[in-house]
Design an enzyme around this catalytic site. Sequence first.
Site, short mmCIF file in Angstrom:
data_model
loop_
_atom_site.label_atom_id
_atom_site.label_comp_id
_atom_site.label_asym_id
_atom_site.label_seq_id
_atom_site.Cartn_x
_atom_site.Cartn_y
_atom_site.Cartn_z
N ARG A 8 -2.67 -19.47 -1.56
CA ARG A 8 -2.43 -19.07 -2.96
C ARG A 8 -2.45 -20.30 -3.89
NH1 ARG A 8 2.56 -15.09 -2.89
NH2 ARG A 8 2.02 -14.96 -5.10
N ASP A 68 4.02 -6.40 -10.06
CA ASP A 68 4.26 -6.11 -8.65
C ASP A 68 4.22 -4.62 -8.33
OD1 ASP A 68 4.51 -8.78 -8.19
OD2 ASP A 68 6.70 -8.79 -8.22
C1 S3P Z 1 7.95 -13.53 -9.74
C2 S3P Z 1 6.92 -13.56 -10.64
C3 S3P Z 1 5.66 -12.82 -10.45
C4 S3P Z 1 5.79 -11.75 -9.36
C5 S3P Z 1 6.52 -12.25 -8.16
C6 S3P Z 1 7.91 -12.71 -8.53
C7 S3P Z 1 9.17 -14.33 -10.02
O1 S3P Z 1 4.65 -13.72 -10.08
O2 S3P Z 1 4.51 -11.28 -9.00
O3 S3P Z 1 6.61 -11.25 -7.17
O4 S3P Z 1 10.21 -14.08 -9.41
O5 S3P Z 1 9.08 -15.22 -10.87
P1 S3P Z 1 3.84 -14.59 -11.16
O6 S3P Z 1 4.83 -15.22 -12.01
O7 S3P Z 1 3.07 -15.61 -10.40
O8 S3P Z 1 2.97 -13.60 -11.84
#
Ligand code: S3P
Length: 433
Positions: free
Chosen positions: A126, A319
């Site tokens: 990732r 999500d």
């Molecule tokens: C999260 C942010 C999101 C989400 C992840 C949890 C967090 O990702 O998809 O499951 O806790 O900050 P991104 O900020 O990369 O979009």
Amino acid sequence: MEVPSRIGVSQIKGIKGEITVSGDKSISHRAVILNSIARGKGIIKNFLESDDCLNTLDSMRQSGVEISRDNQNNIVINGKGLYSLKEAEDIIDMGNSGTGLRLMAGILSGHDFLSILTGDGSLRKRPMDRIVKPLKKMGADISGRKGDQFAPLVIKGGNLNAVEYELPMPSAQVKSAILLAGLYTEGTTRILEPVRSRNHSELMLKWFGADIKLGEGEIGITGGREIEAQEIFVPGDISAAAFFIVLALLTKSSEILIKNVGINLTRCGILTILNRMGAKIEILNKSKVCGEEMGDLYVRSSELKATTIFEEEVPFTIDELPILAVAACFAQGETKILGARELRYKESDRIKTMVTELRKFGITVEEIEDGMIIEGGSNLSGAHCIGYGDHRVAMSLVIAGMTAAGNTTIDDTYCIRTSFPNFLDLLDSIKCN
Ligand code: S3P
């Protein structure tokens, strides 16, 4: 029950009853991280005991933080302040968790010792350049594999300077890594956020007494001030509740009450979208805990109609898009998910994996560069699916299988442990065959 690596399900009539889902994943990570660098005794109630959050807890233990349990199994953290972390003796393995790794990278960038952060095969694929770039700009000596793109990340932090940074993508993880590093700078770090993402870090930093200012599309954090440990109650995870909400809507004789769910507006996109599709969902007993909104969700079987999910709505429901895609299979008409390219960088490429698996149920789905178009209104037939080691894909397919005629098996489901270890037990407790 232990989460198995293959799950078999068949069609059910509905779900009925009252449940509570486990604590919010995003808030659990942040409660551990902030209490670990705060001063005093922090307590975390309703902490999510999943692999992802336990890895964050372990990463703080490895960094010298005293963490124990009280007699109710709550997490107790003896925080010694912003600069109390120690160099870990080994590589820190964050497992499957993008949030854990990216937030820890922000914190460790504030420390002048060596840290190496890694993760499992999925996490090592990732993108990490999205945090390496701003953290380098703040003065951290940080690098990753393949020209800083991937973990392991090697960090030698300390001596950070405040910066102004415009987020190139709506990502709460990137925003939070910068905010946490901002605690270790002199001066004010300004983050410009053209599209808003979940704001748990901002709310919690405020709750802990950090010098943070929230404006329209802009956040300012001033470093150098110690933060104070807190007792945090973690509300139920709306991303976990989402599977039960959709299952209740899609099955004929369902009525459920999901208690104490976090309903922070920056996480509630799924409720707005489902309501637009005709879902019968009511929010009852609203309250506020530790700066976060909470409520009970009352959900009944509903007839859904198709909708279009636009780019600006995506961050508030990022999500939940896999389970929304399952809901779309039942909605009359064509549902479009647009502007969701970020899905390709999750635990799996969720556009590709969901399109591939929904087709196995007999659904017509078109994959587009930044989303998918789903032809709704036909019945699903049982299928043999793969979870791709991606918890949200695996759980969405379990729900799809419970609405499909005949039997469904899903392989590669062990990953459900990363965010929702009691998912299957909870399903068993309310399903009506
Ligand atoms: C999260 C942010 C999101 C989400 C992840 C949890 C967090 O990702 O998809 O499951 O806790 O900050 P991104 O900020 O990369 O979009």
